[in-house]
Structure formats: C-alpha cells, structure tokens
Design a protein around this motif. Sequence first.
Motif, PDB file in Angstrom:
ATOM      1  N   LEU A  96       0.831  -1.208   0.000  1.00 52.21           N
ATOM      2  CA  LEU A  96       0.000   0.000   0.000  1.00 52.21           C
ATOM      3  C   LEU A  96       0.867   1.260   0.000  1.00 52.21           C
ATOM      4  CD1 LEU A  96      -2.858  -0.799   2.550  1.00 52.21           C
ATOM      5  CD2 LEU A  96      -3.142  -0.229   0.145  1.00 52.21           C
ATOM      6  N   ARG A  97       1.885   1.235   0.862  1.00 53.42           N
ATOM      7  CA  ARG A  97       2.761   2.407   0.941  1.00 53.42           C
ATOM      8  C   ARG A  97       3.456   2.660  -0.394  1.00 53.42           C
ATOM      9  NH1 ARG A  97       3.535   4.014   6.447  1.00 53.42           N
ATOM     10  NH2 ARG A  97       3.498   2.205   7.816  1.00 53.42           N
ATOM     11  N   ARG A  98       3.891   1.588  -1.046  1.00 58.13           N
ATOM     12  CA  ARG A  98       4.576   1.725  -2.341  1.00 58.13           C
ATOM     13  C   ARG A  98       3.630   2.324  -3.379  1.00 58.13           C
ATOM     14  NH1 ARG A  98       6.682  -3.437  -1.563  1.00 58.13           N
ATOM     15  NH2 ARG A  98       5.158  -4.253  -3.043  1.00 58.13           N
ATOM     16  N   ASP A  99       2.416   1.801  -3.406  1.00 57.52           N
ATOM     17  CA  ASP A  99       1.436   2.322  -4.365  1.00 57.52           C
ATOM     18  C   ASP A  99       1.172   3.799  -4.111  1.00 57.52           C
ATOM     19  OD1 ASP A  99      -0.747  -0.595  -4.667  1.00 57.52           O
ATOM     20  OD2 ASP A  99       1.110  -0.020  -5.682  1.00 57.52           O
ATOM     21  N   TYR A 100       1.020   4.138  -2.850  1.00 52.53           N
ATOM     22  CA  TYR A 100       0.742   5.519  -2.505  1.00 52.53           C
ATOM     23  C   TYR A 100       1.914   6.419  -2.885  1.00 52.53           C
ATOM     24  CZ  TYR A 100      -0.268   9.727   0.137  1.00 52.53           C
ATOM     25  OH  TYR A 100      -0.491  11.028   0.484  1.00 52.53           O
ATOM     26  N   SER A 101       3.123   5.980  -2.608  1.00 51.26           N
ATOM     27  CA  SER A 101       4.266   6.863  -2.874  1.00 51.26           C
ATOM     28  C   SER A 101       4.526   7.041  -4.361  1.00 51.26           C
ATOM     29  CB  SER A 101       5.526   6.398  -2.154  1.00 51.26           C
ATOM     30  OG  SER A 101       5.859   5.107  -2.543  1.00 51.26           O
ATOM     31  N   SER A 102       3.978   6.142  -5.206  1.00 51.61           N
ATOM     32  CA  SER A 102       4.181   6.357  -6.632  1.00 51.61           C
ATOM     33  C   SER A 102       3.070   7.189  -7.266  1.00 51.61           C
ATOM     34  CB  SER A 102       4.336   5.014  -7.358  1.00 51.61           C
ATOM     35  OG  SER A 102       3.160   4.259  -7.198  1.00 51.61           O
ATOM     36  N   ALA A 103       2.132   7.672  -6.440  1.00 52.94           N
ATOM     37  CA  ALA A 103       1.092   8.562  -6.956  1.00 52.94           C
ATOM     38  C   ALA A 103       1.692   9.950  -7.170  1.00 52.94           C
ATOM     39  CB  ALA A 103      -0.068   8.634  -5.964  1.00 52.94           C
ATOM     40  N   SER A 104       1.020  10.759  -7.952  1.00 57.92           N
ATOM     41  CA  SER A 104       1.549  12.096  -8.259  1.00 57.92           C
ATOM     42  C   SER A 104       1.487  12.993  -7.022  1.00 57.92           C
ATOM     43  CB  SER A 104       0.726  12.728  -9.380  1.00 57.92           C
ATOM     44  OG  SER A 104      -0.524  13.135  -8.871  1.00 57.92           O
ATOM     45  N   PRO A 105       2.306  14.046  -6.985  1.00 61.15           N
ATOM     46  CA  PRO A 105       2.282  14.965  -5.847  1.00 61.15           C
ATOM     47  C   PRO A 105       0.899  15.542  -5.566  1.00 61.15           C
ATOM     48  CG  PRO A 105       4.150  15.454  -7.256  1.00 61.15           C
ATOM     49  CD  PRO A 105       3.349  14.406  -7.968  1.00 61.15           C
ATOM     50  N   ARG A 106       0.138  15.785  -6.643  1.00 61.30           N
ATOM     51  CA  ARG A 106      -1.199  16.366  -6.422  1.00 61.30           C
ATOM     52  C   ARG A 106      -2.110  15.380  -5.722  1.00 61.30           C
ATOM     53  NH1 ARG A 106      -1.494  18.812 -11.886  1.00 61.30           N
ATOM     54  NH2 ARG A 106      -0.338  20.766 -11.585  1.00 61.30           N
ATOM     55  N   ILE A 107      -2.057  14.126  -6.178  1.00 59.91           N
ATOM     56  CA  ILE A 107      -2.887  13.089  -5.560  1.00 59.91           C
ATOM     57  C   ILE A 107      -2.511  12.951  -4.089  1.00 59.91           C
ATOM     58  CG2 ILE A 107      -3.326  10.603  -5.488  1.00 59.91           C
ATOM     59  CD1 ILE A 107      -4.766  11.723  -7.781  1.00 59.91           C
ATOM     60  N   LYS A 108      -1.217  12.989  -3.834  1.00 59.80           N
ATOM     61  CA  LYS A 108      -0.776  12.867  -2.442  1.00 59.80           C
ATOM     62  C   LYS A 108      -1.262  14.037  -1.600  1.00 59.80           C
ATOM     63  CE  LYS A 108       3.415  10.310  -3.260  1.00 59.80           C
ATOM     64  NZ  LYS A 108       4.827  10.591  -3.432  1.00 59.80           N
ATOM     65  N   SER A 109      -1.217  15.235  -2.157  1.00 60.91           N
ATOM     66  CA  SER A 109      -1.739  16.416  -1.444  1.00 60.91           C
ATOM     67  C   SER A 109      -3.196  16.223  -1.105  1.00 60.91           C
ATOM     68  CB  SER A 109      -1.673  17.661  -2.337  1.00 60.91           C
ATOM     69  OG  SER A 109      -0.449  18.284  -2.225  1.00 60.91           O
ATOM     70  N   LEU A 110      -3.920  15.693  -2.065  1.00 60.40           N
ATOM     71  CA  LEU A 110      -5.352  15.464  -1.890  1.00 60.40           C
ATOM     72  C   LEU A 110      -5.602  14.499  -0.746  1.00 60.40           C
ATOM     73  CD1 LEU A 110      -8.140  16.024  -3.108  1.00 60.40           C
ATOM     74  CD2 LEU A 110      -7.744  14.161  -4.694  1.00 60.40           C
ATOM     75  N   PHE A 111      -4.909  13.380  -0.760  1.00 61.70           N
ATOM     76  CA  PHE A 111      -5.070  12.383   0.298  1.00 61.70           C
ATOM     77  C   PHE A 111      -4.695  12.934   1.658  1.00 61.70           C
ATOM     78  CE2 PHE A 111      -6.289   8.109  -0.881  1.00 61.70           C
ATOM     79  CZ  PHE A 111      -6.247   8.135  -2.259  1.00 61.70           C
ATOM     80  N   ARG A 112      -3.535  13.586   1.720  1.00 61.08           N
ATOM     81  CA  ARG A 112      -3.048  14.116   2.999  1.00 61.08           C
ATOM     82  C   ARG A 112      -4.058  15.071   3.597  1.00 61.08           C
ATOM     83  NH1 ARG A 112       2.067  14.846   0.785  1.00 61.08           N
ATOM     84  NH2 ARG A 112       1.516  17.012   0.413  1.00 61.08           N
ATOM     85  N   SER A 113      -4.573  15.935   2.728  1.00 56.75           N
ATOM     86  CA  SER A 113      -5.528  16.939   3.172  1.00 56.75           C
ATOM     87  C   SER A 113      -6.806  16.288   3.680  1.00 56.75           C
ATOM     88  CB  SER A 113      -5.824  17.878   2.004  1.00 56.75           C
ATOM     89  OG  SER A 113      -6.720  18.877   2.396  1.00 56.75           O
ATOM     90  N   LEU A 114      -7.296  15.318   2.935  1.00 58.21           N
ATOM     91  CA  LEU A 114      -8.530  14.622   3.292  1.00 58.21           C
ATOM     92  C   LEU A 114      -8.389  13.901   4.624  1.00 58.21           C
ATOM     93  CD1 LEU A 114     -11.354  13.809   2.324  1.00 58.21           C
ATOM     94  CD2 LEU A 114     -10.298  11.976   1.020  1.00 58.21           C
ATOM     95  N   ILE A 115      -7.285  13.163   4.774  1.00 58.64           N
ATOM     96  CA  ILE A 115      -7.073  12.387   6.003  1.00 58.64           C
ATOM     97  C   ILE A 115      -6.874  13.308   7.206  1.00 58.64           C
ATOM     98  CG2 ILE A 115      -5.513  10.765   7.163  1.00 58.64           C
ATOM     99  CD1 ILE A 115      -7.223   9.401   5.075  1.00 58.64           C
TER     100      ILE A 115
END
Lengths: 132, 258
Positions: A96-115
């Motif tokens: 899961l962590r690997r999949d998440y870390s290969s997402a784009s910076p924008r997607i990661k921003s979105l997730f971080r913000s949501l969580i």
Amino acid sequence: MTIDENIFSYTAKEETYEDGTPIIKEGARGDWVYVILEGKAKVRKMTSKGMVTIDSLAEGDIFGEMILWGGGQGVRTASVIAEGRVKVGVLDTEHLRRDYSSASPRIKSLFRSLISRLRDTTEKAVSMAVES
Amino acid sequence: MTNQTTDTLTPFRLHYRKGDLIVKEGDYGISMYKILSGKIQVLVESGDLEIPLATLEEGDVLGEMIFLHRNIERRTATARALEDSELEVWHPDMIAREYEELPAILKRIADQALVRLKRMNKFIPRLIEKGRVTKIPPKPKDPWASQRRFYRKKVGLPVVMKATKAVKGGLMEGEVRDLSLGGAGVEIRPKNPEKFPYKEGHVCEVQTTLPNGKEIVFKAEIRSVRRGDVPGALFLGLSIVDIDDRSNKDLGFFLMPA
C-alpha cells in the motif's frame, strides 16, 4: 459495501477475533491496515468521560489506514473492537505504501488533506459530544 | 491557458484578501483549490449561525468533495479567507486521469474517508444547533477478568449488595477491593460462609461510594466465589452487566490514571 478482488490481492493473511476483542488499540503503535471480511466491529475512543463509540464497521470497510499517513506520532487514533465474531484481512502495508508513494504529488496532497481533515473533524466532533 | 493535453494544463493562482469569500455552500463548482499560503475557514451556515468545520492551511486542499464524489455538484460548505491567502486552482481534468489510475484500494480508502468526513460534518452543526449535546453513552462490555486496557484500581470502599431475584440472604455488606470499568472484586463477611446463598450466575445490585463521595450503583453478575484472605470472609468476582450513564461516568473518571 462489498469486497472486490482487488482487495484480496493486498491481503497478506486473515485473522479471526471473538466478540469484544480489540483488533486495534488506541494509543498503541500500529503497523497494519485491515479490511473486514465477515462480521462487524465498533470504533471507539477514550475521552475524559469514558469510552465513546464513534463509528460502526461492516464487511468491506477498511480500517487502521491512518498509519499510512503518519501523524499522531504513528499511534492508533482509536480502538476497533469486534462485535460478534469477526474475520479480518490483514493488508500488505508495504504494498500500500509503495502504491501511494508512486502517486503524483497532487494526488498525495489530496489524500493528505482529506485524512488530516478527517482526523481533526473527528477529534472536534468527539470532544463536543462529551461536553455535557 | 489550456493546452491540448491535460498534462500541460497550467494551474493558475488566485489571491484572496482577509475576509474574502472563496466558495459559498450551494454554489455549483468543479475546481479544487490548493492552499499555497494563508488560512481558510471552512464553515456551514444554519440560519444566522456560522458553524466552523475546519481551518485549512498551506498544503491543504479545498473543494475535494465535488471531485471525489460522483453525485455532488454543489459546494457542501462555504470557505472564507481568514488572512491574505494564495490558492492554486486545480481543474479536475488535471488530476482526474491520475486518480482513475490509482489502485482501487486507495480510491476505496479515499471514498471511505469522504463518507466519514461527511458524517462528522453533519454531526457538528447538529450538536451546535441543538444547543445541547447528543450524548454518545459509553457502554463497557468486556468481562471483569480481562486485563487489557481497562483501568483498574485497588481500593477499600464500603459496599452493599443485594440479589435482584429473591435469594434468601438479603443484603450483604463488605468492601470493594478491586475496581475496574468491567467489574469488581468484593470481600464479604457473611454470617455463615459455609451456607452462602449467592452463587456464580446470580445477578446483584451493587452500591458503593467512591473516595470522592460519589455513590455509584450497578448490576453485576457473580463470576466467582472463593475463600477470602481472612477466615470467614468470601471473595466475590463480579462482572458489571448494567450501569446507568451517571454511575458509569463517575466510575470512569475515578479510574482514569492520574
């Protein structure tokens, strides 16, 4: 919610818990993310006035995922306790962590913000609910 | 500004001054906004009241509900700048494809987080609107024998017990030696320990007074009966089966680690 095949490809193993047994414990360090395969569970938090139930989980619900985003010193933000006998899938957290870390910076921003918004709003709702 | 492929969509920036409205609840919209600097208040309106839900800062994203939720087209909350702020506008095309390509499990996690957030967002205004609190009563269920996570204290408190179904034996008096959220260990000195009428499985009404003077009552099932440390004494293991909210709160407070 139903389980789809995709979840099974992340499931490292299955575990069964009896009624009343905590699957994850608030305040403990956590390494795993889980999915409910069969049965139900309750999400509970300790407050200044005792334990409160903040959510119910059923088949298909994922829990313990907050640790993927760190924060809170890497400890569990709530307890999840089996309601009746429950079967859970323990997910491959590294995958899961690997999949998440290969997402784009924008997607990661979105997730971080949501969580982080979910974490803050839950804290707020819980502390308001116990004031009486 | 926009090019052929979504890869080369250039995000543009908006500057807001303190007090400016960014989006209003109910507006149609499609964009998300990433906060580059400043502070944004997210709130919902209820009559004359403005109910704050969250404060967003640098790195946070505003407006994700419309993007993540297929059925939502209108803003679910109002956002206002608490101080001068700079926002980067994200057109959904910019991340729609990246999002679709995510492993289903990550999308499931996002969907779940969204459902939970919506639920909490609905809950907060209701608490404020009612002007009083919707109580979520704590209900300890775990057996007394369980050591996990239950606060437990050694005590010496006076206790009075009586059976809830007619058992010849009347009231019992003694001392609570051990107290937890799930149960208690009680020492009783009955007149005739050999012919003690209460047995495992009997449910008793228990009344005791905490050191702070608060009296608590609960119903408990006798789980074990054995000889006490002192001759003539019996030690009962009790498991709480029913407790009113007030007693539970007082008990919980008392048992909290200092």
